[in-house]
Design an enzyme around this catalytic site. Structure first.
Site, PDB file in Angstrom:
ATOM      1  N   GLU A  36       0.822  -1.203   0.000  1.00 18.15           N
ATOM      2  CA  GLU A  36       0.000   0.000   0.000  1.00 18.15           C
ATOM      3  C   GLU A  36       0.860   1.258   0.000  1.00 18.15           C
ATOM      4  OE1 GLU A  36      -2.479  -0.898   3.320  1.00 18.15           O
ATOM      5  OE2 GLU A  36      -0.910  -0.552   4.808  1.00 18.15           O
ATOM      6  N   CYS A  37       0.484   2.208  -0.827  1.00 16.64           N
ATOM      7  CA  CYS A  37       1.106   3.524  -0.944  1.00 16.64           C
ATOM      8  C   CYS A  37       2.617   3.421  -1.160  1.00 16.64           C
ATOM      9  CB  CYS A  37       0.752   4.390   0.252  1.00 16.64           C
ATOM     10  SG  CYS A  37       0.863   6.164  -0.107  1.00 16.64           S
ATOM     11  N   GLY A  38       3.436   3.705  -0.154  1.00 21.35           N
ATOM     12  CA  GLY A  38       4.874   3.620  -0.341  1.00 21.35           C
ATOM     13  C   GLY A  38       5.334   2.234  -0.747  1.00 21.35           C
ATOM     14  N   ILE A  56       4.683   1.990  -4.390  1.00 27.21           N
ATOM     15  CA  ILE A  56       5.717   2.714  -5.141  1.00 27.21           C
ATOM     16  C   ILE A  56       6.975   1.866  -5.275  1.00 27.21           C
ATOM     17  CG2 ILE A  56       7.266   4.717  -5.062  1.00 27.21           C
ATOM     18  CD1 ILE A  56       4.965   6.289  -3.762  1.00 27.21           C
ATOM     19  N   SER A  84      -1.859  -0.954  -3.981  1.00 27.87           N
ATOM     20  CA  SER A  84      -2.770   0.175  -4.078  1.00 27.87           C
ATOM     21  C   SER A  84      -2.169   1.372  -3.353  1.00 27.87           C
ATOM     22  CB  SER A  84      -4.112  -0.181  -3.438  1.00 27.87           C
ATOM     23  OG  SER A  84      -4.915   0.958  -3.239  1.00 27.87           O
TER      24      SER A  84
END
Length: 462
Positions: free
Chosen positions: A333-335, A338, A433
């Site tokens: 999730e998020c970081g 990435i 996500s």
């Protein structure tokens, strides 16, 4: 159980500094402090943990059902002397303008906790009492019991503030007046304060903060604030649904370092209750994933700030990519998402990451996404079957290139019923996500993810 909520009329009033000072001062008195943070924030809880020595738990009345919030509070206060709950934004600010959902006020009412209101008194005198009066009378079910005036300029300024509060609100205690003090500023950056992992508060800072709090605030009066009984806590159906049932444990690798530090403690607890053996690892420092794992959890954080160091750890990037290609369940999730892309694009080119998803990420000079999100799975995933729903929060200053059509989208995202489109990308058994889901919003998430990890581990041994 003594408990207080530290709130403010608006962000930037100084409630985090006051909260940390009170937590640290009470701990130095020998009290066991249970720290909490209202809302989805990850940064403030890191500082709470730093000064109290125990994890700070997020309490969010929009993301999680009320039974879960109260059960989580009860679990996390066991054996403690006092719960100190830092609010979010302004006292009554939440998901909308017509309800208290997601607000500090909602949690204060749910836990029948007295509120200490931190007022930034800079450029105010008697008007500060009018401000307190408005907040104290806005919702009779929210008990504004005490006030801390912050950024007080002088002894005369303090005198006027004390006179105004005593004259107009004799039922609201004044715990004290915090002076203006540049030495108490905590560094900030684009997503708020710097993290405790990246900027651990020095012993000198904490000593000074405690000294200021003990000199200017009446901690005895704070400890004496009247407590109401919390309504009896019913046996939570969520807790029963989360019971692991004695299933065989499975090792799950969880990224935990300065680049990946945004994980709700309750998420990890719920995974453990389902039989997960949490194995922390560092994509920054470790050369390989932990041995014998059945899955990987990549939480959020600041990978862009450590991009070159993450890129230099080629063996870890390759290990994660190989685990995904082998079909291992991975949730990011998020970081963490990435980190699974091709990398971060910059003026000097792309700094490479794990390369699972064929897109690059770039940082933006302005806020890209912020707010609560609700997701519905439109296909089966490692966190649940088609049709399952969950709630979370999105907050980032980055964007990705358009994901190729060959990558499945599994989330239908909404906010208060408004359709925000499709997200939640799957490749193999990897689901990634931008949204930080709170597993307490849907008890099946932990159960299903651990179950998929257990099944993968069983298959890999046969």
């Amino acid at each position: 159980m003594k408990r207080i909520v530290i709130a403010a009329p608006h962000s930037g009033s100084g409630k985090t500094t006051v909260t940390l000072g009170i937590m640290a001062a009470l701990r130095r008195r020998g009290l066991k402090v249970a720290p909490f943070k209202v809302g989805p924030d990850f940064i403030d809880p890191g500082y709470h943990a730093l000064v109290t020595g125990v994890p700070s738990i997020n309490l969010d009345g929009w993301m999680c059902p009320r039974e879960f919030v109260r059960e989580s509070f009860a679990r996390s206060t066991a054996g403690s002397d006092i719960a100190v709950i830092e609010g979010v934004m302004g006292l009554f600010d939440g998901i909308d303008g017509s309800s208290d959902a997601g607000s500090t006020a909602q949690i204060a009412k749910e836990l029948a906790a007295p509120v200490v209101l931190v007022i930034d008194a800079r450029s105010q005198a008697r008007s500060a009492a009018a401000l307190v009066s408005g907040f104290a009378g806005f919702d009779p079910a929210v008990k504004v019991a005490a006030v801390v005036f912050n950024n007080v300029a002088s002894a005369n300024h303090e005198r006027i503030l004390r006179e105004a509060l005593a004259a107009h609100l004799p039922g609201v205690a004044l715990l004290g007046c915090m002076p203006r003090d540049a030495a108490l500023a905590i560094p900030s950056r684009h997503l708020g304060l710097t993290t405790a992992e990246d900027n651990p508060l020095s012993a000198e800072f904490l000593d000074h903060l405690v000294e200021v709090v003990e000199r200017h605030l009446d901690l005895d009066a704070l400890l004496a604030l009247q407590q109401q009984e919390i309504p009896a806590l019913p046996q939570s159906a969520l807790s029963e649904a989360g019971a692991g049932g004695g299933a065989e444990s499975v090792r799950i690798a969880v990224a935990r370092d300065a680049a990946f530090c945004f994980a709700y403690p309750d998420n990890l607890r719920l995974l453990a209750e389902q039989g997960a053996e949490i194995c922390c690892f560092s994509p920054l420092r470790d050369a390989a994933l932990p041995d014998g794992i059945g899955g990987i959890y990549l939480p959020g954080g600041y990978p862009e700030l450590f991009a070159e160091k993450l890129a230099a750890n080629e063996s870890m990037r390759q290990a994660v990519r190989q685990a995904v290609e082998a079909g291992m369940p991975v949730y990011a999730e998020c970081g963490g998402f990435i980190y699974l892309t091709q990398g971060v694009a910059g003026e000097g080119g792309t700094i490479p990451f794990a390369g699972v998803f064929p897109v690059r990420t770039r940082m933006l000079p302005r806020r890209k996404a912020l707010g609560y999100r609700e997701i519905e799975l439109i296909g089966d995933a490692v966190i649940g079957p088609k049709g399952a729903t969950a709630r979370g929060h999105e907050f980032h200053y980055s964007e990705m290139e358009e994901m190729p059509e060959g990558i499945e989208r599994l989330y239908r995202v909404s906010r208060k019923g408004a359709d925000l489109g499709l997200e939640g990308f799957r490749y193999q058994n990897c689901l990634a996500s931008y949204i930080h889901l709170h597993f307490g919003s849907s008890p099946g998430i932990a159960r299903d993810f651990v179950g998929h990890c257990r099944a993968y581990r069983t298959r890999s041994l046969t």
